[in-house]
Design an enzyme around this catalytic site. Structure first.
Site, PDB file in Angstrom:
ATOM      1  N   GLY A  56       9.894 -10.817  -3.568  1.00 11.26           N
ATOM      2  CA  GLY A  56       8.878  -9.957  -2.979  1.00 11.26           C
ATOM      3  C   GLY A  56       8.855  -8.607  -3.665  1.00 11.26           C
ATOM      4  CB  CYS A  57       6.185  -6.084  -4.010  1.00 14.44           C
ATOM      5  SG  CYS A  57       5.518  -6.096  -2.340  1.00 14.44           S
ATOM      6  CE1 TYR A  58       7.136  -1.593   0.566  1.00 16.28           C
ATOM      7  CE2 TYR A  58       6.494  -3.502   1.849  1.00 16.28           C
ATOM      8  CZ  TYR A  58       6.286  -2.186   1.483  1.00 16.28           C
ATOM      9  OH  TYR A  58       5.259  -1.475   2.040  1.00 16.28           O
ATOM     10  N   PRO A  59      11.486  -6.156  -1.996  1.00 12.07           N
ATOM     11  CG  PRO A  59      11.958  -8.219  -0.978  1.00 12.07           C
ATOM     12  CD  PRO A  59      10.829  -7.260  -1.278  1.00 12.07           C
ATOM     13  CB  THR A  60      11.288  -6.340  -7.014  1.00 10.66           C
ATOM     14  OG1 THR A  60      10.991  -7.736  -6.941  1.00 10.66           O
ATOM     15  CG2 THR A  60      11.530  -5.940  -8.465  1.00 10.66           C
TER      16      THR A  60
END
Lengths: 342, 342, 342, 342
Positions: C151-155
């Site tokens: 996901g974008c936030y996790p990256t």
């Protein structure tokens, strides 16, 4: 004190009507309605109203329920084509209706039907309506029961061009209007073209020459000129919340001087509390009118002095919609025109 | 492989030149200069270049130092009036100069002096220069040593209008151009009118009829028409970073059909790799060209079919500046025109 | 050369995949599908592709039709919960699947079911998948057939915090992550909360502590720490198109010096082509990574040196989605990791 | 009726003071000054005031000239370090001074000197000043002659956190504040980092742990707690004109329930006319407070219930500056606290 209802309270113009009327010294809001799933406090829809105004907004426009609240004036902030059904029901009960939709603006129903794609079923009320642009039509507004509040683009366009026509300065067939609008002008609708990332960092023209506001502008400019006026109108969508900047290019019958033209506009709008004509060399910007009911007007000339460039700026939700609606209410109710608007 | 220098590397067009040229298969960047306090790595000015390109940018434009790097082509991304002093010094050493300033665009120095407020001291170089709009001037560009890269507004305006003039369709004295530009078009300067909060949520017109790009547009349109063309040009500042949308209103000599006009443009730009003419009914938007070297063109007609509305969209930093500069470099160096640009 | 298909081509991540892969020297796009009414040229959906890429996008994901094109790798840019049904059908045919949805990221299906509200029906494929964060998981990615693209936030969060955990510097129970995302992170959906005028001039926090990316971040940070890690994660929506800035606050087991910490990160990411660790005193900004596959990382300390503040910036559509997907494809296909991405 | 002067009238807070005070029923603006080249009508600086307020703004702060106008209250909207020189001169004449700068906020001049880089030369006035946060300090404000109007970040931070400290719920050494501010918070200065294209489509953190508002927040939170409080404060710049969203993370001494915490805040601010505490499950957004003097507060909990997340939203120019200044004026002058502000 008068009592009012706002039908269509959950759109952007509904919110602005609420904001203005809450501070209006002569008005009490008695009813709110909107097309929503179930009744809710309006402050749940617009949390900016929390603690200030927590009236419940009804989920259906039950005319009798609204009438029971003892209202004097109804603001219809409904979509085009929906308004048409409700206007007569309030008028027949003797209420004053200020209709923010386009349904009663165009006097020629064939044109309405062409541009809005629906049969006009309320012709008799149409002819009883006043076009609600106070700077040009206040005599009719004063006596009207139904006020067709102007569109946002027409307000900026007509106020900018009409003086040249009334003063017989303009070529009636060489008028180009290039307008740039913020996104609230398109309403509070969940559609992909209004998605943030489709609008942001983008500009587009649309409906060139065929926008539904074209005939409205032409109707009122023709009234001003006393003859048929044709325009070429191009709207643009620009990534700002509020405001319309209109740049109008009007061929002059003969060369004119800038100070003469500025003087003409200043004289023309001398008594209009919401029109500000700029001095030579200054031009309006949207930020100068955001949050106000002003229409600002600046004048420039082409180098050959044969074409006048008129730049107008309005807040589309105020002078272009809800502010003007209240200005009309003030006039029709006999209040000073600027009450609650400055 | 050729070697290039970029003078004025710390502005927005400098950064775009770097970005493009770093990926260009035939180019090696050998020198950067800018008006800065002391030499710095360019990646300190533009951290997006960190790890990719960390060349030191010199703090002064010492022509001999630049020449020592063995350069073939110099890009001058300098302010107007500054460029004038440096162009001759590179030309005299046999270098190809691509000048992004306005200093060598206007053939009539009296007009230059009127609009830029400075005496033109390098007239002989002026007449040796080619106006760098490849779609119209590639024959001259091929042979030139000095290329005057077009202004951003002129690029979108000329590409949009020239076909009508070359095909003798237009009234030469009834052309209105209404252009909307993003903020990078005004440069990377710390001045109050470019402060975020002065620009954001605002639109303004400025320099109506007197913008310095007027005579540039008129010069090239007159070349296209074979006669003197006058325009009325109004630029607007709009709160986006990049892009210009130009809406041009051109009176036609006689009524025309939309498909005929679209066909005319499609034919005219058939071989131009960076012009895309839209099908009937579609119009360009800025987001369609952001980050690319395209100029997109869409055509509409007024309801009376007497006026053609041409909408063009460009990225002001690419087709309106650095992309076009590289396109010109490709042409003058004999590379395929689109090398490094797609 | 390999052949790829993109399923879900009409969303923002689909467009970015197309853009990247069109320039990728080892890839040919062979099929596009999307949930649309009827097949259309992809350039009608995204006019930026006009003239560059005009493949027809199919309106249904018919697996056999896609397979017939001879594809090697399938990118699934489908919504969560939809992807789950398609992954097995491609895997069972021996294709490599890079899944941009969340369906195969969480190893514990109970957690998946709690946060995504749907039963997980493909558990066996889940355990065969590799979490596609190359900087931490490249060994598994190399051997995987199914890559669960992060996901974008996790990256942004994981890349920022994992080094402290791997190096045993952090208190595992005192990690606060405050992330600010652009609007494309929410997808290309016509819903009122993404209407331009609801997002513009606004910022909001949402789903505090309960966002579906929380368990994904915790899973990977726990892997890094070798023990269960709990975080407090607050996402915010900010009016920009692209980019996530993550500000992470991590309590340190013991006081540390800034240069030591910066050194730790620089060493840790020494060989990562897409992570840039900033020097002491510098911090990432979103604009430094827009349009690139970089994750920029900057380090600061609380005045008492007990808490480390890590700021990371990514382009949510690139390193946070499509760029990383291509990075994963490069790894799994044996291409150099940065191919087509710089 | 009282007479007021505004010194520093040409900044953003100056304009807001003018806007509010023009509608305030108990106030007459008698003098405007600013650091400008020559006297100008304020409507030339801010054309939004055209036709409404056209007072001439003096180009120098001549204390005697201002005093001659018979003023009762002086608003100093001057830069930090400049204010210091003028405060005593008005106080010594018996005037009430509301100082929007930071010069009299910090009681410990060593801290002032460390964070503002200037020797404090007016210590005695400092100790006579009241910190102007009405919700916490009204008793002192009522009796003060000099009111140090709070900073914008401190207003949102302190109002959000103080109730937990006063009620002894918080761990005093585990408070993280992550704040996001619009650009007017940085003032109306022509500097490159505030250029539209540097801010737009960007977010950045800055001055982590060392921002000059840190000690101001710590001072007031320590007052609330009765003990020394340390915070970790990270400000961010976000591309909007107005508003601050503050997300504060406060470790609780022991686990708490959400309804208990919401109840605590609702009770605490029961009588505060400008604080709105949201119901469980709702969170403030900047657009809910734009243009108003409200501070909106929403409460959430970490999944482990050990950390409270407080989100506050203010309009930085109103509750964070000019609105609060007028609120303070109302209190010190004995007017109802909300006069002219709703």
């Amino acid at each position: 004190m008068i009592n009012v209802a706002i039908c269509g309270a959950t759109g952007y113009t509904g919110l602005e009507l609420i904001r203005i009327l809450l501070k209006h010294p002569r008005v009490k809001i008695k009813a709110l309605t909107a097309k929503i799933d179930k009744p809710v406090k309006i402050s749940e829809v617009f949390p900016e109203l929390l603690g200030t105004f927590e009236m419940v907004c009804s989920n259906k426009l039950a005319v009798n329920d609204v009438l029971k609240k003892g209202i004097d004036v109804v603001f219809l902030a409904l979509p085009h084509k929906v308004s048409m059904d409700y206007v007569p029901r309030f008028l027949d009960k003797g209420k004053i209706v200020i209709d923010l939709s386009a349904d009663f603006r165009l006097k020629d129903t064939r044109i309405y039907e062409k541009f809005y794609g629906k049969k006009h079923l309320q012709k008799k009320y149409l002819f009883a309506s006043a076009y609600g642009l106070p700077e040009l039509c206040s005599a009719r507004i004063k006596k009207a029961k139904l006020i067709a509040n102007p569109g946002c683009y027409p307000t900026g366009s007509i106020l900018g061009i009409a003086p040249l026509l009334l003063k017989k300065k303009a070529d009636l067939n060489d008028i180009v209007i290039d307008a740039k609008s913020g996104v609230t002008g398109a309403g509070r609708k969940a559609i992909l073209p209004l998605h943030f990332s489709e609008v942001n960092e983008n500009i587009k023209a649309y409906k060139i020459g065929v926008h539904q506001h074209c005939p409205e502008i032409e109707q009122e400019l023709s009234n001003a000129a006393g003859k048929k006026v044709s325009i070429l109108f191009t709207p643009h969508l620009v990534p700002i919340n509020r405001g319309i900047l209109t740049t109008a290019y009007v061929a002059l019958k003969k060369q004119a001087g800038l100070s003469e033209l500025v003087g003409l506009y200043k004289t023309f709008y001398k008594k209009a509390p919401f029109v500000r004509v700029y001095d030579e060399g200054s031009l309006p910007e949207i930020k100068n009118v955001t949050g106000s009911n002003y229409c600002d007007i600046g004048i420039a000339l082409s180098p050959d002095k044969k074409r006048c460039v008129i730049v107008t700026a309005i807040d589309n939700l105020l002078k272009g919609a809800s502010g003007q609606a209240v200005q009309n209410m003030n006039i029709v109710c006999g209040f000073p025109e600027a009450t609650g608007l400055v």
